[in-house]
Design an enzyme around this catalytic site. Structure first.
Site, PDB file in Angstrom:
ATOM      1  NE  ARG A  15      31.918  47.673 -17.514  1.00 54.50           N
ATOM      2  CZ  ARG A  15      30.858  47.150 -16.895  1.00 54.50           C
ATOM      3  NH1 ARG A  15      30.127  47.908 -16.109  1.00 54.50           N
ATOM      4  NH2 ARG A  15      30.540  45.882 -17.050  1.00 54.50           N
ATOM      5  N   GLY A 137      20.963  40.696 -17.402  1.00 55.84           N
ATOM      6  CA  GLY A 137      19.980  39.935 -18.150  1.00 55.84           C
ATOM      7  C   GLY A 137      18.732  39.781 -17.290  1.00 55.84           C
ATOM      8  CD  GLU A 152      22.371  39.047 -21.523  1.00 56.78           C
ATOM      9  OE1 GLU A 152      23.138  39.823 -20.944  1.00 56.78           O
ATOM     10  OE2 GLU A 152      21.914  38.026 -20.970  1.00 56.78           O
ATOM     11  NE  ARG A 442      83.318  54.230  26.653  1.00 52.85           N
ATOM     12  CZ  ARG A 442      82.387  53.994  27.563  1.00 52.85           C
ATOM     13  NH1 ARG A 442      81.272  53.372  27.244  1.00 52.85           N
ATOM     14  NH2 ARG A 442      82.568  54.384  28.809  1.00 52.85           N
TER      15      ARG A 442
HETATM   16  C1  UD1 Z   1      26.176  38.057 -18.179  1.00 58.78           C
HETATM   17  C2  UD1 Z   1      24.840  37.469 -18.610  1.00 58.78           C
HETATM   18  C3  UD1 Z   1      23.719  38.306 -18.004  1.00 58.78           C
HETATM   19  C4  UD1 Z   1      23.863  38.334 -16.506  1.00 58.78           C
HETATM   20  C5  UD1 Z   1      25.231  38.834 -16.109  1.00 58.78           C
HETATM   21  C6  UD1 Z   1      25.426  38.657 -14.629  1.00 58.78           C
HETATM   22  C7  UD1 Z   1      25.199  36.507 -20.823  1.00 58.78           C
HETATM   23  C8  UD1 Z   1      25.008  36.692 -22.272  1.00 58.78           C
HETATM   24  N1  UD1 Z   1      24.755  37.473 -20.047  1.00 58.78           N
HETATM   25  O1  UD1 Z   1      26.235  39.341 -18.763  1.00 58.78           O
HETATM   26  O2  UD1 Z   1      22.471  37.755 -18.349  1.00 58.78           O
HETATM   27  O3  UD1 Z   1      22.866  39.171 -15.931  1.00 58.78           O
HETATM   28  O4  UD1 Z   1      26.271  38.055 -16.764  1.00 58.78           O
HETATM   29  O5  UD1 Z   1      26.623  39.258 -14.215  1.00 58.78           O
HETATM   30  O6  UD1 Z   1      25.744  35.512 -20.404  1.00 58.78           O
HETATM   31  N2  UD1 Z   1      33.312  35.692 -20.457  1.00 58.78           N
HETATM   32  C9  UD1 Z   1      34.141  34.802 -21.079  1.00 58.78           C
HETATM   33  N3  UD1 Z   1      34.200  34.842 -22.437  1.00 58.78           N
HETATM   34  C10 UD1 Z   1      33.476  35.703 -23.195  1.00 58.78           C
HETATM   35  C11 UD1 Z   1      32.630  36.612 -22.531  1.00 58.78           C
HETATM   36  C12 UD1 Z   1      32.565  36.574 -21.156  1.00 58.78           C
HETATM   37  O7  UD1 Z   1      34.798  34.009 -20.449  1.00 58.78           O
HETATM   38  O8  UD1 Z   1      33.596  35.645 -24.433  1.00 58.78           O
HETATM   39  C13 UD1 Z   1      33.219  35.644 -18.991  1.00 58.78           C
HETATM   40  C14 UD1 Z   1      33.659  36.937 -18.322  1.00 58.78           C
HETATM   41  O9  UD1 Z   1      35.054  36.894 -18.013  1.00 58.78           O
HETATM   42  C15 UD1 Z   1      32.821  36.956 -17.059  1.00 58.78           C
HETATM   43  C16 UD1 Z   1      31.555  36.215 -17.466  1.00 58.78           C
HETATM   44  O10 UD1 Z   1      31.879  35.474 -18.620  1.00 58.78           O
HETATM   45  O11 UD1 Z   1      33.422  36.238 -16.017  1.00 58.78           O
HETATM   46  C17 UD1 Z   1      30.387  37.150 -17.759  1.00 58.78           C
HETATM   47  O12 UD1 Z   1      30.724  37.968 -18.863  1.00 58.78           O
HETATM   48  P1  UD1 Z   1      30.250  39.464 -18.964  1.00 58.78           P
HETATM   49  O13 UD1 Z   1      30.755  40.052 -20.214  1.00 58.78           O
HETATM   50  O14 UD1 Z   1      30.571  40.181 -17.702  1.00 58.78           O
HETATM   51  O15 UD1 Z   1      28.680  39.243 -19.099  1.00 58.78           O
HETATM   52  P2  UD1 Z   1      27.569  40.266 -18.831  1.00 58.78           P
HETATM   53  O16 UD1 Z   1      27.410  41.146 -20.019  1.00 58.78           O
HETATM   54  O17 UD1 Z   1      27.778  40.929 -17.535  1.00 58.78           O
END
Ligand code: UD1
Ligand code: CA
Length: 459
Positions: A15, A137, A152, A442
């Site tokens: 995003r 979540g 979630e 000059r």
């Molecule tokens: C996550 C939480 C959610 C919480 C929210 C808070 C889970 C499943 N959900 O959701 O409960 O309310 O954060 O902001 O954990 N990342 C990785 N590898 C991945 C996926 C994500 O490193 O494969 C990192 C992202 O870079 C980020 C963080 O994990 O820093 C959170 O990932 P994001 O996809 O933003 O999770 P949310 O869906 O927001």
């Protein structure tokens, strides 16, 4: 109890619609991830593991912290999968604190409270009640208040979506239990991801207590997912930085038009007008006044100095110094190594680089001083410059005390103007000028009596 910290920073940040990895976008002049690392540095952790994936090379090159390790997650299959990659880098004993690289303002006190709530034996979640919990979540509790799990947003039922208590994405968990639970994660959910949050239900099933800790304020747990959220967080954070300055006695004309991208140390009775940006490390002495729309970076401004509007001061690595009671600007430019003594005046469109100006020296209009040593009370005329660069090397210009340099002079360095010398306007000075004398270099002015201006031929 040994503490290992895991920072998740592998996500794509779709995003943001940017080619730059999300965690490298800047908040108050530092990357989101660097904010987190700076806070973590004060926790006394045994290990700090950052999980990278999207843009891993760029992220790994851009941030630093003592003892920091990187673990790669390729591809990115969810937050649970991310932490699974860190397992080999974590100890078997102690506590693991899990933070997010895109939630920059978490405070050390909150992180410590979360680790304390874990106490090496419980699963501790950082949670918060929000008016609008969309996207987060949700913390599902039993009627008696005990935590049952996290659901979630995308997997939540309409009733569960009414829950206002959210999981902030940060937890502290005993290492051995974390490793066991991670090995049992499945991806049978709405997003087909391995959710770290599923370990909460596993803890409940294993009879391990699940507890909640809360941040000191909401700003600590706000994440950045889009340019709008980044700008909102920047303004909220800047408001807080502005309030800290005002609480210390600094008078800001408008806290909404103040930007600090580094550290600002102020004495008593400092006044800062609207639209100023402070970067790197800036020190403002007692009674300093900064006019509107100045940019000041890596500089020390001494007591009583006045920086008039639209002045740009950038000391870069060398720093820049402004002496007591000096008057700078409007529209002045001070560059690295500008070292101005007390009561120096630098006026509009004057550039100073790597030059020392002693007490009371003045350059009031349209001038350049580069690689110069300027004595006390020197008056440096409008339009005059030091020609300090011969195309290969930089050379110094020495202007001794009480010299008067007329307007539009070129001082071809290396050159010395002796104390009390006067340089006639329009001179190009390539040889030393003796002390106390008038030097003019000059073309002589001539007038031709009776000369007629040519006229158009008439037919
Ligand atoms: C996550 C939480 C959610 C919480 C929210 C808070 C889970 C499943 N959900 O959701 O409960 O309310 O954060 O902001 O954990 N990342 C990785 N590898 C991945 C996926 C994500 O490193 O494969 C990192 C992202 O870079 C980020 C963080 O994990 O820093 C959170 O990932 P994001 O996809 O933003 O999770 P949310 O869906 O927001
Ligand atoms: Ca997120």
């Amino acid at each position: 109890m040994a503490l290992d910290v895991v920072i998740m920073a592998a996500g794509k940040g779709t995003r943001m619609k940017s080619s730059r990895p999300k965690v490298l976008h800047a908040l108050a002049g530092r990357s989101l991830l660097q904010h987190v690392l700076q806070t973590v540095a004060s926790l006394g952790a045994r290990r700090i593991v950052t999980i990278t994936g999207h843009g891993a090379e760029q992220v790994e090159a851009a941030v630093q912290a003592p003892g920091l390790q990187f673990v790669r997650q390729m591809p990115q299959l969810g937050t649970g999968h991310a932490v699974q990659q860190a397992v080999p880098a974590l100890g078997d004993d102690g506590t693991v604190l899990i933070l997010n690289g895109d939630v920059p303002l978490i405070e050390a006190a909150t992180a410590r409270a979360l680790v304390d709530a874990c106490g090496g034996q419980r699963l501790a979640l950082l949670t918060l009640e929000l008016d609008d919990a969309t996207g987060y979540g949700r913390i599902v509790r039993r009627v008696d208040g005990g935590i049952l799990g996290i659901v979630e947003h995308k997997d939540a039922s309409p009733e569960q979506r009414q829950i206002r208590e959210i999981y902030t994405g940060m937890m502290a968990v005993p290492s051995a239990l974390l490793k066991r639970w991670l090995s049992q994660l499945k991806n049978d959910n709405a997003q087909g991801e391995y959710y770290l949050t599923d370990i909460v239900a596993m803890a409940v099933a294993d009879g391990v207590p699940v507890v909640a800790a809360h941040p000191g304020s909401e700003i600590e747990v706000l994440g950045v997912n889009s340019p709008v959220q980044l700008a909102d967080l920047e303004r909220r954070y800047q408001r807080r930085l502005a309030e800290q300055q005002m609480e210390a006695g600094v008078r800001l004309a408008d806290p909404a038009r103040f930007d600090l991208r580094g550290t600002l140390e102020c004495g008593m009775d400092v006044e800062i007008d609207v639209g100023c940006i402070f970067e790197g490390h800036v020190v403002l002495g007692d009674g300093v006044r900064i006019g509107a729309h100045c940019v000041v970076k890596n500089a020390v401004i001494s007591a009583g100095a006045v920086i008039h509007p639209y002045t740009h001061i950038d000391g870069e690595k060398q720093g820049a110094k402004v002496g007591e009671g000096a008057l700078i600007g409007p529209f002045a430019r001070l560059r690295p190594g500008a070292d101005l003594g007390p009561e120096v005046h630098i006026g509009n469109f004057v550039e100073v680089k790597n030059s020392t100006l002693a007490k009371g020296a003045k350059a009031n209009h349209l001038a350049y001083l580069g690689d110069a040593t300027v004595g006390e009370r020197v008056n440096y005329g409008a339009g005059s410059i030091t020609a300090n660069y011969d195309g290969a090397n930089k050379h110094r210009t020495v202007i001794e005390a009480d010299v008067h340099v007329g307007s539009n002079c070129v001082l071809v360095a290396p050159v010395t103007l002796g104390a009390g010398a006067t340089i006639g306007g329009g001179s190009t000075i390539a040889k030393n000028a003796p002390a106390g004398e008038l030097t003019v270099a000059r073309a002589k002015q001539v007038s031709r009596p009776g000369w007629q201006r040519p006229k158009k031929a008439t037919r």
